[in-house]
Structures are given as C-alpha cells and as structure tokens.
Design an enzyme around this catalytic site. Structure first.
Site, PDB file in Angstrom:
ATOM      1  N   GLY A  60      -2.642 -10.867  -0.080  1.00 14.82           N
ATOM      2  CA  GLY A  60      -3.688 -10.250  -0.880  1.00 14.82           C
ATOM      3  C   GLY A  60      -4.154  -8.953  -0.274  1.00 14.82           C
ATOM      4  O   GLY A  60      -4.171  -8.802   0.949  1.00 14.82           O
ATOM      5  N   SER A  61      -4.526  -8.015  -1.102  1.00 15.16           N
ATOM      6  CA  SER A  61      -5.088  -6.730  -0.718  1.00 15.16           C
ATOM      7  C   SER A  61      -4.167  -5.990   0.241  1.00 15.16           C
ATOM      8  O   SER A  61      -3.125  -5.498  -0.173  1.00 15.16           O
ATOM      9  CB  SER A  61      -6.488  -6.912  -0.120  1.00 15.16           C
ATOM     10  OG  SER A  61      -7.236  -5.727  -0.286  1.00 15.16           O
ATOM     11  N   GLY A  62      -4.504  -5.926   1.527  1.00 16.65           N
ATOM     12  CA  GLY A  62      -3.660  -5.205   2.470  1.00 16.65           C
ATOM     13  C   GLY A  62      -2.242  -5.732   2.505  1.00 16.65           C
ATOM     14  O   GLY A  62      -1.286  -4.976   2.678  1.00 16.65           O
ATOM     15  N   GLY A  99      -2.104 -10.176  -4.906  1.00 15.58           N
ATOM     16  CA  GLY A  99      -2.946  -9.211  -5.598  1.00 15.58           C
ATOM     17  C   GLY A  99      -4.145  -8.768  -4.790  1.00 15.58           C
ATOM     18  O   GLY A  99      -3.999  -8.213  -3.709  1.00 15.58           O
TER      19      GLY A  99
END
Length: 213
Positions: A6-8, A28
C-alpha cells in the site's frame, strides 16, 4: 506484491511492466499523509523551554514547538497536493490510464489483490513463482531454466535479530526508522505513529495499522 503493498509499496511497484499480487495483497492506498509533532506541552511539563528565532514567513514550518500557522498550513496543504498529484500522474502512466481514472481509485483507498486486478491496478494474481515465470518468458528463458535469486535486504540471522532487539529495547521509542522492532511496537503501540513525522512533514504510508488476530 506479497502481504502489503500500500501507498509507498505501490509507488514502487507501479513502475513495473507487469504487476503480480496475491489475491489478498493489500494494494493501492494511493495517497499521502502530512503533519508534525507539537511537543511544546511535553517540553513545558519536563521544565524545558525553547526560544525559536526565524527569518521568513514559513521558516518555522517544521518546528516541534508550536502548531501550524494558517500560512504554514496552507503551504503544507499545497505540498501534499503536489505529492499526491505526482503519485496519481505516475500511477496513470504506469497503468496506462487517465489521471482522472486513477484519482477515482486513489484518495487513500485500499483494495485486495483480487479487486486490484479487476480495476486495473494489478496485472496478474499469484505469488513469487508466477512472477518468476512471467519474468523468464519476457527475457526468453525456458520455464525450466534455473535462476539465482538475490534477496535484498540480506536476511539477518537469529542472533543478529536478537541483538538488535535488545539494543532497541533501551533506546527512546521515537526514532526515524520504520518499522519499530516488534517488542517496542507491542509494548508502546501509541508511539508507533509518532516517529513518522520527526524528520519529514509528509509520508506515503498506510494511514492505519492492520492487525490480524
């Protein structure tokens, strides 16, 4: 992508030509968090005072000795929007979608790997074997060809992990390193998020912690 990307994690993966994820991979969280720690109350409680001398309207933006002023908050908001837009743009380029389409899937939302494949954030479902098979095919290797796997960072031995945990057990809980070692994370869960903004005002991280019992 394995358990969490997720994210990074997705920021790194989205540049790949083919993204493989497990059906349950947390995927995501295209977004950005921002903030800072205001430790003035803590300093006052322990009898420590600071005098901050600045030059410039937003020179005190990262100070831990006060809240954001309206102009500082506006500057931080613009910074976060810039990072978010850059994230969305790169995701759109990597997934061959429009920025508007990625924005609808972004805004910090998370998806399972199965859902991510359905909406186009992931190409294939599977594990490391699936990813290796795809890589072999793309470089014209035979599926039976042997390859050398290099694991980075290099796994630590049990003794190295034990010594590291013992050393961290006597340090202050607020550190710039992520993540906190397990003993500290369990003993001081409230400190887990405090060190995120000790050095930087923004971070591409999951805005919550997932605990599976």
């Amino acid at each position: 992508m394995s358990d969490v990307a997720g994210s990074g994690g997705y920021y790194i993966a989205m540049a790949a030509g083919t993204i493989v994820a497990e059906p349950g991979t947390i995927t995501g969280s295209i977004g950005v968090l921002g903030g800072k720690l205001n430790l003035k109350g803590l300093y006052n409680k322990i009898g420590l005072t600071k005098e901050v001398i600045t030059r410039g309207q937003n020179a005190n933006l990262y100070s831990d000795y006060g809240d954001f002023t309206p102009t500082e908050r506006e500057r931080l908001q613009k910074l976060l929007e810039t990072i978010y837009q850059d994230f969305v743009r790169k995701a759109a380029e990597g997934r061959d979608k429009t920025e508007a389409a990625i924005h609808e899937l972004a805004q910090g939302r998370i998806w399972t790997g199965k859902q991510a494949k359905e909406i186009g954030l992931v190409d294939e479902l599977g594990g490391l074997d699936t990813a290796l098979a795809i890589a072999k095919k793309q470089i014209a290797l035979d599926p039976t060809d042997e390859i050398d796997l290099i694991i980075l960072p290099k796994p630590k031995t049990f003794f190295e992990t034990l010594i590291e945990d013992m050393e961290m057990g006597i340090r202050l809980p607020i550190t710039p390193h992520l993540p906190l070692p397990t003993p500290i994370e369990h003993a001081l869960p409230s400190f887990y998020w405090l060190h995120l903004f000790t050095n930087e005002p923004a971070a591409t991280v999951m805005p919550f912690e997932i605990v599976i019992r």
